[in-house]
Design an enzyme around this catalytic site. Structure first.
Site, PDB file in Angstrom:
ATOM      1  N   TYR A   1       0.795  -1.228   0.000  1.00  0.00           N
ATOM      2  CA  TYR A   1       0.000   0.000   0.000  1.00  0.00           C
ATOM      3  C   TYR A   1       0.831   1.283   0.000  1.00  0.00           C
ATOM      4  O   TYR A   1       0.273   2.368  -0.073  1.00  0.00           O
ATOM      5  CB  TYR A   1      -0.952   0.001   1.205  1.00  0.00           C
ATOM      6  CG  TYR A   1      -1.886  -1.178   1.198  1.00  0.00           C
ATOM      7  CD1 TYR A   1      -2.926  -1.256   0.281  1.00  0.00           C
ATOM      8  CD2 TYR A   1      -1.715  -2.237   2.084  1.00  0.00           C
ATOM      9  CE1 TYR A   1      -3.782  -2.341   0.252  1.00  0.00           C
ATOM     10  CE2 TYR A   1      -2.573  -3.325   2.070  1.00  0.00           C
ATOM     11  CZ  TYR A   1      -3.597  -3.372   1.147  1.00  0.00           C
ATOM     12  OH  TYR A   1      -4.441  -4.456   1.121  1.00  0.00           O
TER      13      TYR A   1
ATOM     14  N   HIS B   1     -14.975  -7.799  -0.455  1.00  0.00           N
ATOM     15  CA  HIS B   1     -15.070  -9.234  -0.715  1.00  0.00           C
ATOM     16  C   HIS B   1     -16.124  -9.935   0.133  1.00  0.00           C
ATOM     17  O   HIS B   1     -16.338 -11.135  -0.024  1.00  0.00           O
ATOM     18  CB  HIS B   1     -13.705  -9.884  -0.471  1.00  0.00           C
ATOM     19  CG  HIS B   1     -12.571  -9.037  -0.945  1.00  0.00           C
ATOM     20  ND1 HIS B   1     -12.351  -8.763  -2.275  1.00  0.00           N
ATOM     21  CD2 HIS B   1     -11.621  -8.350  -0.263  1.00  0.00           C
ATOM     22  CE1 HIS B   1     -11.299  -7.960  -2.386  1.00  0.00           C
ATOM     23  NE2 HIS B   1     -10.842  -7.692  -1.179  1.00  0.00           N
TER      24      HIS B   1
ATOM     25  N   ASP C   1     -25.657  -3.389  -1.636  1.00  0.00           N
ATOM     26  CA  ASP C   1     -27.089  -3.080  -1.658  1.00  0.00           C
ATOM     27  C   ASP C   1     -27.341  -1.598  -1.376  1.00  0.00           C
ATOM     28  O   ASP C   1     -28.247  -0.994  -1.962  1.00  0.00           O
ATOM     29  CB  ASP C   1     -27.841  -3.939  -0.647  1.00  0.00           C
ATOM     30  CG  ASP C   1     -28.039  -5.375  -1.109  1.00  0.00           C
ATOM     31  OD1 ASP C   1     -27.798  -5.679  -2.303  1.00  0.00           O
ATOM     32  OD2 ASP C   1     -28.443  -6.200  -0.270  1.00  0.00           O
TER      33      ASP C   1
ATOM     34  N   HIS D   1      -9.239   0.536  -5.599  1.00  0.00           N
ATOM     35  CA  HIS D   1      -8.323  -0.252  -4.775  1.00  0.00           C
ATOM     36  C   HIS D   1      -6.909   0.225  -5.056  1.00  0.00           C
ATOM     37  O   HIS D   1      -6.527   0.388  -6.222  1.00  0.00           O
ATOM     38  CB  HIS D   1      -8.450  -1.748  -5.073  1.00  0.00           C
ATOM     39  CG  HIS D   1      -9.812  -2.261  -4.780  1.00  0.00           C
ATOM     40  ND1 HIS D   1     -10.241  -2.463  -3.485  1.00  0.00           N
ATOM     41  CD2 HIS D   1     -10.852  -2.553  -5.587  1.00  0.00           C
ATOM     42  CE1 HIS D   1     -11.497  -2.876  -3.530  1.00  0.00           C
ATOM     43  NE2 HIS D   1     -11.893  -2.933  -4.786  1.00  0.00           N
ATOM     44  N   ILE D   2      -6.148   0.448  -4.020  1.00  0.00           N
ATOM     45  CA  ILE D   2      -4.773   0.929  -4.152  1.00  0.00           C
ATOM     46  C   ILE D   2      -3.917  -0.116  -4.850  1.00  0.00           C
ATOM     47  O   ILE D   2      -3.136   0.202  -5.741  1.00  0.00           O
ATOM     48  CB  ILE D   2      -4.211   1.295  -2.762  1.00  0.00           C
ATOM     49  CG1 ILE D   2      -4.987   2.490  -2.197  1.00  0.00           C
ATOM     50  CG2 ILE D   2      -2.710   1.592  -2.835  1.00  0.00           C
ATOM     51  CD1 ILE D   2      -4.735   2.777  -0.726  1.00  0.00           C
TER      52      ILE D   2
ATOM     53  N   ARG E   1      -9.570 -12.433  -2.582  1.00  0.00           N
ATOM     54  CA  ARG E   1      -9.706 -11.026  -2.983  1.00  0.00           C
ATOM     55  C   ARG E   1     -10.251 -10.882  -4.408  1.00  0.00           C
ATOM     56  O   ARG E   1     -10.439  -9.774  -4.896  1.00  0.00           O
ATOM     57  CB  ARG E   1      -8.366 -10.309  -2.868  1.00  0.00           C
ATOM     58  CG  ARG E   1      -7.892 -10.183  -1.435  1.00  0.00           C
ATOM     59  CD  ARG E   1      -6.718  -9.231  -1.328  1.00  0.00           C
ATOM     60  NE  ARG E   1      -6.030  -9.392  -0.069  1.00  0.00           N
ATOM     61  CZ  ARG E   1      -6.359  -8.745   1.054  1.00  0.00           C
ATOM     62  NH1 ARG E   1      -7.351  -7.899   1.063  1.00  0.00           N
ATOM     63  NH2 ARG E   1      -5.675  -8.955   2.159  1.00  0.00           N
TER      64      ARG E   1
END
Length: 144
Positions: free
Chosen positions: A22, A80, A87, A100-101, A111
Site C-alpha cells: 500500500y 469481498h 445493496d 483499490h490501491i 480477494r
C-alpha cells in the site's frame, strides 16, 4: 458537484499497514492529495472512513439525503464480503466508483470476489493513490 470519498476497514492505517503493498504514504496524505485535486477541479469533496460495515452503509445512505453527486469508495476487505454495502450503493443510485490501491486481481484468491463491482459505474485498481483522482475525474466527466 459534491463527491464523497469513502474508505473502509484498515485504510486509516495507510503508511503503517503493509507498505510493500500500500506504500508509505498515510491516510492524511491521501486526503490532502484528494483535496488538492478537488480544488483544482472545482468540486466539493467530503471524506468518510470507518472500520465498521454498518457505518459505511449509513454513510452511503446519508449521501442520498445530502444530495451527493458521486461516491468514490474503497471498501477495503468489505469489498469481498459485504452484500450490505453493495445493496446500499444500489439503493441510493448515486454514481459510484470502486477503487483499490493495489491490483487485487494479482493477490489472494479470496480477494477476487467483489460484491461492489457489479453496482459500481467503474472499478480502478492498482494505481495507488492516483486511482482515487482517476475515479473523481470519471465522476466529473460523467455527471448527469
Amino acid at each position: 458537484m459534491k463527491i464523497l470519498v469513502i474508505n473502509g476497514a484498515n485504510l486509516n492505517m495507510l503508511g503503517i499497514r503493509e507498505p510493500g503493498i500500500y506504500g508509505s504514504d498515510t491516510y492524511e496524505d491521501l486526503k490532502k492529495l484528494i483535496s488538492k485535486h478537488a480544488e483544482e477541479k472545482k468540486v466539493d469533496v467530503e471524506f468518510y472512513q470507518s472500520n465498521h460495515e454498518g457505518d459505511l452503509v449509513d454513510a452511503i445512505q446519508k449521501a442520498y439525503f445530502d444530495k451527493i453527486d458521486g461516491i468514490v469508495i474503497n471498501p477495503g476487505a468489505y469489498t469481498h464480503t459485504s452484500l450490505a454495502i453493495a445493496d446500499a450503493v444500489k439503493a441510493v443510485k448515486i454514481p459510484t466508483v470502486e477503487v483499490h490501491i493495489s491490483d487485487v486481481t494479482t493477490r489472494e484468491a479470496y480477494r477476487q470476489i467483489s460484491y461492489i463491482r457489479e453496482v459500481a459505474a467503474k472499478t480502478i485498481m492498482g494505481k495507488g493513490f492516483q486511482g482515487y483522482l482517476e475515479a473523481m475525474d470519471f465522476l466529473i466527466e460523467n455527471r448527469g
